[in-house]
Design an enzyme around this catalytic site. Sequence first.
Site, short mmCIF file in Angstrom:
data_model
loop_
_atom_site.label_atom_id
_atom_site.label_comp_id
_atom_site.label_asym_id
_atom_site.label_seq_id
_atom_site.Cartn_x
_atom_site.Cartn_y
_atom_site.Cartn_z
N SER A 1 1.88 -9.75 -1.25
CA SER A 1 1.53 -8.34 -1.06
C SER A 1 1.93 -7.78 0.30
O SER A 1 2.13 -6.58 0.44
CB SER A 1 0.03 -8.15 -1.29
OG SER A 1 -0.72 -9.03 -0.46
N LYS B 1 0.82 -1.23 0.00
CA LYS B 1 0.00 0.00 0.00
C LYS B 1 0.85 1.27 0.00
O LYS B 1 0.43 2.29 -0.54
CB LYS B 1 -0.95 0.00 1.19
CG LYS B 1 -2.14 -0.93 0.98
CD LYS B 1 -3.21 -0.72 2.03
CE LYS B 1 -4.41 -1.62 1.76
NZ LYS B 1 -4.12 -3.05 2.12
N GLU C 1 -10.41 7.12 4.33
CA GLU C 1 -11.05 6.20 5.26
C GLU C 1 -10.13 4.98 5.39
O GLU C 1 -9.25 4.76 4.57
CB GLU C 1 -12.41 5.75 4.75
CG GLU C 1 -12.36 4.77 3.58
CD GLU C 1 -11.90 5.41 2.28
OE1 GLU C 1 -12.16 6.62 2.09
OE2 GLU C 1 -11.28 4.71 1.47
C1 LIG Z 1 -4.96 -4.15 1.71
C2 LIG Z 1 -4.22 -5.37 1.38
C3 LIG Z 1 -4.59 -6.21 0.30
C4 LIG Z 1 -5.83 -5.97 -0.52
O1 LIG Z 1 -5.82 -4.80 -1.26
P1 LIG Z 1 -5.67 -4.79 -2.84
O2 LIG Z 1 -6.02 -3.40 -3.22
O3 LIG Z 1 -6.59 -5.81 -3.41
O4 LIG Z 1 -4.26 -5.13 -3.15
C5 LIG Z 1 -3.82 -7.32 0.01
N1 LIG Z 1 -2.72 -7.62 0.75
C6 LIG Z 1 -2.32 -6.85 1.80
C7 LIG Z 1 -1.11 -7.26 2.55
C8 LIG Z 1 -3.06 -5.70 2.15
O5 LIG Z 1 -2.66 -4.96 3.19
#
Ligand SMILES: *Cc1c(COP(=O)(O)O)cnc(C)c1O
Length: 405
Positions: free
Chosen positions: A388, A101, A123
Amino acid sequence: MKYNDIDFTTYFKNYPDKDGYFGKYGGSYISPELQQAIDEVTAAYKTISKSTKFISELRRIRREFQGRPTPISHLDRLSSQFNGVQLYVKREDLNHTGAHKINHCMGEVLLAKYMGKKKVIAETGAGQHGVALATAAAYFGLECDIYMGAVDIKKQAPNVARMKILGANVIEVTEGLQTLKEAVDAAFAAYAKEYKDAIYCIGSVLGPHPFPMMVRDFQSIIGVEAREQFVGMTGELPDAIVACVGGGSNAMGLFSGFLDDPVEIYGIEPLGRGTTLGDHAASLKYGSEGIMHGFNSIMLKDENGEPAPVYSVASGLDYPSSGPEHAFLRDIGRVKYDVISDEETLEAFFMLSRMEGIIPAIESAHAVAYAMKLAKTMDKGSILINLSGRGDKDMDYIIENYGIR
Ligand SMILES: *Cc1c(COP(=O)(O)O)cnc(C)c1O
């Protein structure tokens, strides 16, 4: 490469179109006051983000503050379970703050700074976007107002503490169910009032145009790096790439590097406890076309056509829609969307931790679980997974609810 009449060599020039549409999805469905504020962002984004000064500053920040480029790791021990198929992970968990993010938050707040804004507004649901944005605001010295439902504030105490330590104002929203939807409404309302001094920063490839495009562009660093690194490591492209999809930002980031390549692309949604409405958050698999939060996409609806309640073990995937670009890529067939249950996710969470020494975010574990399923159907080749985020934030919840397996 052409795919179902869509030319991917020129894709980024044509999608979205000037009104923010990916085919019939996207656009901007908001009040005139808000539209005026957002038009200013669109105009600024088009000029400022293309300037060499902006680009080189963002590049420096990514290198010196965020820790980019993030590596790709070969999963040696896990791959040995699958007859000839090699698994790799793009390590977005190694970003500062522990997830992808920060890639778009640093971009959005840098844009705010160039626009002369004093404050960023957003938010947050589980608090991950709030923490990433509060981090970026602290870095650039901007004020940060984070709207959060009262129920979420109680549930997510560690992230509320992080935001406060980083200097953000966490504003409690007590309307309705007191969760993410009400927080979005409150943040939009605040932005409509304060837009002269403030900018709204969305948490994924969602919301009215230009946010789905802007967030994709800032996240595309994942795919650009990953393609070059993967070819450098192996001499070829991966056969398949996999990412989890909540709103869809980490997935769009990875996918955008490979859309024009002969690579199979998979977006994975949370099946939660099962296929009954309310037990999952798999909008692209089970939803239908509809407008919410200012954009047209595929969404899960209740009997009144309102956004349905959703559930997933992963709070970051717990949203009743997905970005409009995913809806488009689904319809034309370029990306395949599939689902993974809570149970399969937990198994993958412990497998990756035990066999590779990487504790994944429970969101990312959905992609790992799907890659392992896919590997069983292949007799050779390679799969690149987007990791992610890291799982430190999930450990207490998992131990409390599922125990050590
Ligand atoms: C917020 C988050 C997601 C989901 O958000 P996307 O916009 O779909 O990428 C996925 N993995 C992690 C570690 C997150 O913090």
